[in-house]
Enzyme design. Structure first.
Site, PDB file in Angstrom:
ATOM      1  N   LYS A 241      23.739  65.190  24.512  1.00 51.41           N
ATOM      2  CA  LYS A 241      25.067  64.173  23.444  1.00 51.41           C
ATOM      3  C   LYS A 241      24.077  63.195  23.488  1.00 51.41           C
ATOM      4  O   LYS A 241      22.496  62.502  24.142  1.00 51.41           O
ATOM      5  CB  LYS A 241      25.705  63.548  24.821  1.00 51.41           C
ATOM      6  CG  LYS A 241      25.146  62.428  25.523  1.00 51.41           C
ATOM      7  CD  LYS A 241      26.789  61.312  26.787  1.00 51.41           C
ATOM      8  CE  LYS A 241      27.883  61.092  25.440  1.00 51.41           C
ATOM      9  NZ  LYS A 241      26.936  60.314  24.433  1.00 51.41           N
TER      10      LYS A 241
ATOM     11  N   THR B 184      25.494  56.452  25.156  1.00 54.67           N
ATOM     12  CA  THR B 184      24.108  57.362  26.715  1.00 54.67           C
ATOM     13  C   THR B 184      23.468  58.422  25.484  1.00 54.67           C
ATOM     14  O   THR B 184      24.395  59.223  25.040  1.00 54.67           O
ATOM     15  CB  THR B 184      25.216  57.684  27.668  1.00 54.67           C
ATOM     16  OG1 THR B 184      25.654  56.758  28.105  1.00 54.67           O
ATOM     17  CG2 THR B 184      23.941  58.488  28.446  1.00 54.67           C
TER      18      THR B 184
ATOM     19  N   ASN C 148      37.503  54.587   8.267  1.00 52.06           N
ATOM     20  CA  ASN C 148      38.087  53.986   9.433  1.00 52.06           C
ATOM     21  C   ASN C 148      39.121  53.631   9.050  1.00 52.06           C
ATOM     22  O   ASN C 148      40.205  53.656  10.166  1.00 52.06           O
ATOM     23  CB  ASN C 148      37.735  54.810  10.442  1.00 52.06           C
ATOM     24  CG  ASN C 148      37.132  55.937  10.373  1.00 52.06           C
ATOM     25  OD1 ASN C 148      37.439  56.848  10.300  1.00 52.06           O
ATOM     26  ND2 ASN C 148      35.419  56.505  10.420  1.00 52.06           N
TER      27      ASN C 148
ATOM     28  N   THR D 130      45.405  59.353  10.553  1.00 49.48           N
ATOM     29  CA  THR D 130      46.013  61.055  10.476  1.00 49.48           C
ATOM     30  C   THR D 130      47.790  60.958  11.004  1.00 49.48           C
ATOM     31  O   THR D 130      47.692  60.420  11.725  1.00 49.48           O
ATOM     32  CB  THR D 130      45.819  62.007  11.737  1.00 49.48           C
ATOM     33  OG1 THR D 130      44.026  62.005  11.973  1.00 49.48           O
ATOM     34  CG2 THR D 130      46.176  63.236  11.724  1.00 49.48           C
TER      35      THR D 130
END
Lengths: 434, 434
Positions: free
Chosen positions: B205, B216, B429, B434
């Protein structure tokens, strides 16, 4: 006993060995992660253009040359606008590009939506410099909202330059078609068709149980095999019947469901024209396996399910009967909740089978339940069997459950896949927040 | 000329051919999607247990036998609690299981957090029936929130039964370690070590640019090679230096960063003990490639970036110098914004290089910019070159950009990967929803 000179015998074999090993090695090198970008001539990209608030929502797929194309569309009587456009464009069995948006389903959007779907195709075509009829369009997301045509047109224009055969683009495009899915569904396989290496890749999205009315199923497969469009269409229909049509998540067919296969012929094999051609058989087998693979991944998804259940009906008089039984059993809410409850409640399975609308002779069937390795017989010719209930419970605690129903009445088999039904899901998520 | 009888010569070769072909075929069959579940003895599962509101947040990895284990941990002076536990448990070079939660980083959580990390290891160990010291723990998510120990302990108990080597579990586990990532990062490769087929799979990740303080980086690699722990540790350190340490997204090392490699020896090869062993070289090469593959995927991610940039410094006096230059250039915000702006602003690259803290002779360097296939020379021995600006703009519009800096001062090379910096992301954003 015949004898050969060293060269005569040794060299051709050695050459073959070397080729085989070289091919293996090249495959190894490329195995790091394979996806649709490993199909010859296929480029793609997946971008975030703002229809969804955070995640990728525009998927572009492109074949360097026009491809044979076949599709299966939703059986729902309400049909989304992109389906109308795609149906028209694929009618001639040819396509070269696919554009998909997520976040808005463009369904029940009327004239405005139809114009939007047309604009998607037009924009993508003109940016690519190809005929508009060669572009297929798909949408997934919320139904009945005005379609954000301008944003999507702008998004297409901004992203066409980024089309690439780089591996990460495969991941992007697989993610750009998702809605409530919790993971991207991808597959890739290579195989030999009449001496030519053929690549087949696919991406899919499924339906979460959370939003049944957003539960679009989309799948896009690309291959470099050369195949006649009509034959492709037949094979796609057959493979869909045995894969995507054999899964059940929430039992509904959405307004937007679509499975598309592009075959661009860049593998260089002689065009497949007959189903009986050995090469065509190999292709079909892999096509079906790829669709089953993607279909199973769709079933695996959905936060609302905790188990993956495979249902198999064997020794049926014909495949249609077997399929109908599998679908009815896997669709039954009572069966699904039993699976969640780890309850070997065979009565519910038999009950569902009796409702399937096909002849079903309960007193002739054997039923088995368990995990992949061990299925315990619970019915023999309709008679309940003694079994170790504790052991059965243990098997049913696993993530993959297998149900096998033997009708003892023929030779046909059908397999399908479903999930369990976990009623506490909504409660669970309304209590916890990040 | 020697002559052979048909049998004597033919049979062993034929046998080899058959084996090779059988192996190829079996590989083909399994290529549909390969992930860490294809490593011998590896089972895994990824579940949603409610730490995050919707997505999977518990990852379980398990090896049927104890494995040689090596890890590289964050260099940040603030170290998350799970790192403390894992460091202790891996000290003996052995591990058998990994448990990861997403949604809460368990960093800056003090005693409560440390107890939580210990409880994760204890619970997983006792459910598996193995020693607690064989369990590694990792966390990712929000920093400084109380650690939800009870939920995670409960989640582990509920999901241990589901550990499986089924392919979908590989996708689950790859998704369960994500936070702001937009796609799961996976890799799988198989190769030959001294005549034994070895499998190597990994998940990772990365950090989104949106939440630098949640950024992280985690990577978990599993392989079935047999290798001595000390040697594995050395190789892992070296490979991390050339992969995960050569990428830059937001320039920060988080409190939770961790790269772990488990090697369980189930491939059956003679235990690798020497770096010079040809088999070890093959293993190292694949380990490094896998880490580079995962590291590049991490760079590819992040909604805040629109481009993937590869930086290469060649003909440097030594590798450390080359690496330092690559890192400094790829970390420069001015360079990053130039990449976003498709601006061949070589001045910024040279300026960054001059700040790298290593000797840098501007008047001796050649610089190239472009896409993968075509890099245009913009500097030769420090002298600006004429080039087609229109063509350069076109190249820089692509998704993958390549920057090559030749120091003309030695033989060492280093390669690194970075993204661009798109300042309008947040604005974008905040306007669209949505």
């Amino acid at each position: 006993m015949f004898r050969y000179s060293e060269e005569r015998f040794y060299e051709p074999l050695l050459k073959t060995m070397k080729n085989v090993l070289a091919e293996m090695e090249s495959k190894q090198r490329n195995t790091m992660i394979k996806n649709i970008t490993n199909v010859r001539g296929i480029k793609c990209w997946g971008a975030h253009i703002g229809v969804k608030s955070m995640r990728r929502d525009l998927a572009l797929i492109y074949s360097e040359v026009p491809a044979s194309a076949a599709a299966v569309f939703t059986q729902n009587q309400v049909v989304a606008e992109p389906i109308k456009v795609s149906r028209k464009h694929i009618a001639d069995g040819k396509a070269q590009a696919i554009v998909v948006n997520a976040g808005n389903a463009n369904a029940c959007t009327g004239e405005q939506g139809l114009a939007g779907a047309e604009a998607m195709a037009e924009t993508y075509a003109s940016e690519l410099g190809i005929d508009k009829d060669l572009v297929l369009v798909a949408s997934t997301g919320i139904i009945g909202e005005p379609f954000p045509t301008d944003d999507i047109v702008e998004g297409i224009k901004e992203n066409v330059d980024k089309l690439t055969n780089k591996s990460n683009a495969g991941a992007f495009v697989a993610n750009a078609i998702l809605t409530t899915d919790t993971f991207a569904k991808e597959g890739f396989i290579e195989f030999d068709v009449n001496g030519y290496e053929v690549n087949l890749g696919g991406i899919a999205k499924g339906s979460g149980m959370i939003h049944p009315n957003m539960g679009t199923m989309l799948a896009f497969l690309v291959t470099d095999v050369a195949i006649e469009p009509k034959l492709l269409k037949r094979l796609v229909k057959k493979a869909v019947d045995r894969s995507f049509n054999m899964i059940t998540v929430d039992g509904d067919t959405s307004t937007n469901d679509m499975v598309v296969v592009l075959a661009n012929g860049m593998a260089g094999n002689e065009v497949l024209t007959k189903e009986k051609d050995p090469g065509c058989k190999v292709f079909y087998e892999n096509l079906e396996n790829m669709m089953i693979h993607l279909a199973k991944l769709i079933v695996s998804d959905g936060e609302g399910s905790s188990k993956f259940v495979q249902y198999q009906v064997t020794h049926a008089p014909d495949e249609l009967t077997a399929r109908k039984l599998v679908r009815t059993i896997s669709d039954s809410s009572l069966v699904k909740t039993a699976m969640f409850g780890r309850d070997p409640n065979w009565g519910r399975i038999i009950c569902a089978a009796g409702n399937a609308g096909v002849p079903f002779d309960y007193e002739n069937v054997d039923l088995y339940l368990g995990d992949e390795e061990t299925q315990i017989q619970v019915l023999e010719k309709g008679v309940p069997q003694d079994y170790d209930r504790h052991y059965m419970k243990k098997l049913l605690r696993e993530s993959h459950i297998y149900v096998k129903l033997n009708l003892n009445n023929g030779r046909a088999t059908a397999t399908g896949w479903g999930s369990d039904l976990t009623t506490d899901y909504v409660l669970f998520n309304s209590v916890y927040t990040t």
